[in-house]
Design a protein around this motif. Sequence first.
Motif, PDB file in Angstrom:
ATOM      1  N   HIS A 118       3.873   1.156  -4.355  1.00 33.94           N
ATOM      2  CA  HIS A 118       3.708   1.279  -2.699  1.00 33.94           C
ATOM      3  C   HIS A 118       4.699   0.364  -2.303  1.00 33.94           C
ATOM      4  N   GLU A 127      -1.682   0.196   7.284  1.00 37.82           N
ATOM      5  CA  GLU A 127      -2.877   0.326   6.896  1.00 37.82           C
ATOM      6  C   GLU A 127      -3.007   1.718   5.734  1.00 37.82           C
ATOM      7  N   ALA A 128      -2.090   2.895   7.097  1.00 39.99           N
ATOM      8  CA  ALA A 128      -2.485   4.217   6.646  1.00 39.99           C
ATOM      9  C   ALA A 128      -1.319   4.535   4.957  1.00 39.99           C
ATOM     10  N   LEU A 130      -1.324   1.922   3.083  1.00 38.39           N
ATOM     11  CA  LEU A 130      -1.858   1.857   2.236  1.00 38.39           C
ATOM     12  C   LEU A 130      -2.319   2.241   1.232  1.00 38.39           C
ATOM     13  N   LYS A 131      -3.956   2.516   1.825  1.00 38.68           N
ATOM     14  CA  LYS A 131      -4.993   3.298   1.375  1.00 38.68           C
ATOM     15  C   LYS A 131      -4.371   4.569   0.522  1.00 38.68           C
ATOM     16  N   THR A 132      -3.035   5.098   1.644  1.00 37.89           N
ATOM     17  CA  THR A 132      -2.525   5.963   0.409  1.00 37.89           C
ATOM     18  C   THR A 132      -1.968   6.162  -0.782  1.00 37.89           C
ATOM     19  N   LEU A 134      -3.530   3.747  -2.487  1.00 36.25           N
ATOM     20  CA  LEU A 134      -4.351   3.737  -3.383  1.00 36.25           C
ATOM     21  C   LEU A 134      -5.945   4.781  -4.261  1.00 36.25           C
ATOM     22  N   ASP A 135      -5.300   5.968  -2.753  1.00 36.33           N
ATOM     23  CA  ASP A 135      -5.680   7.065  -3.428  1.00 36.33           C
ATOM     24  C   ASP A 135      -6.477   7.647  -5.241  1.00 36.33           C
ATOM     25  N   TYR A 144     -13.247  -2.412  -2.301  1.00 32.34           N
ATOM     26  CA  TYR A 144     -11.995  -1.855  -1.679  1.00 32.34           C
ATOM     27  C   TYR A 144     -11.461  -2.298  -0.369  1.00 32.34           C
ATOM     28  N   LEU A 148      -7.776  -3.951  -0.105  1.00 34.40           N
ATOM     29  CA  LEU A 148      -6.590  -4.093   1.033  1.00 34.40           C
ATOM     30  C   LEU A 148      -6.350  -5.177   1.936  1.00 34.40           C
TER      31      LEU A 148
END
Length: 273
Positions: A118, A127-128, A130-132, A134-135, A144, A148
């Motif tokens: 990443h 943040e968006a 970062l979440k992607t 970890l998909d 999680y 995060l």
Amino acid sequence: MSIAFILNQTLQHCDLPPHTRVLDYLRRQALTAAKPGCQEGDCGACGVLLGHVDGCGQLVYQHLNSCLLPLVALHGKHLLTVEGLSEQPTPLQQALIDHGGIQCGYCTPGVVIALTAHLLNSPALDEASLKTALDGNLCRCTGYAGILRAGATVHGLLPQLPADPAQRLPALIAAGIMPAYLQQMTTQLAQLPPATATASDGPLLAGGTDLLLHQPTWQATTLTQIDPSLDQITLVDGQIVLGAACNVAELASSPLLAALLPALPQILQHVAC
């Protein structure tokens, strides 16, 4: 065929069958950070970084699941595992410790690889994204939030990270996220046999993530990984040409495709999930 690649800091010449899974190879080498979880590419516990020199002479890394990666795909490239990042916790690993992002620990090496990728490759560090990133990592401990928080902390530690992913590797080396020996990796890779294919080498393979699910019933005595240059998306004579090795992530991040199909990244989130 002999497969030549660099594993962390060590040159490897391997004569195992080309369809051998990289996950199995690593664990036979006593590199056990990559874990056998689902073994179908869904959980991310076996994540690794695979580096090659692109057409612009830049050293680039892909985040891949080693359970679905054939050994032949390593030819002429650099395989980086968690063991090769540092002998001491990197700032990213320390952030996971500090924020309780470890839980049972089984998935942690894969999370470290995903977050490192990443920092290397995400167009935006928020943040968006970062979440992607970890998909593809499954944590059965449902923790999680700590992961995060750790990712957000690392974002804060790297305020001057270049916006262009192609320029980030030196900055991440300076920050201790990536190992210093990567400064010589481009030169070392240039000394390896080129990853080329001829008709006599056997079937061409581009990815093979579905084919590798059929192990051990599917086998090949000869197999050739398709040239990595075929993952490019280019504009030729007014037409967009997709290379035969393009993956979904490359389609979603292509500025050429985004200019014509702005909704494509959101649409592709529902593909290959």
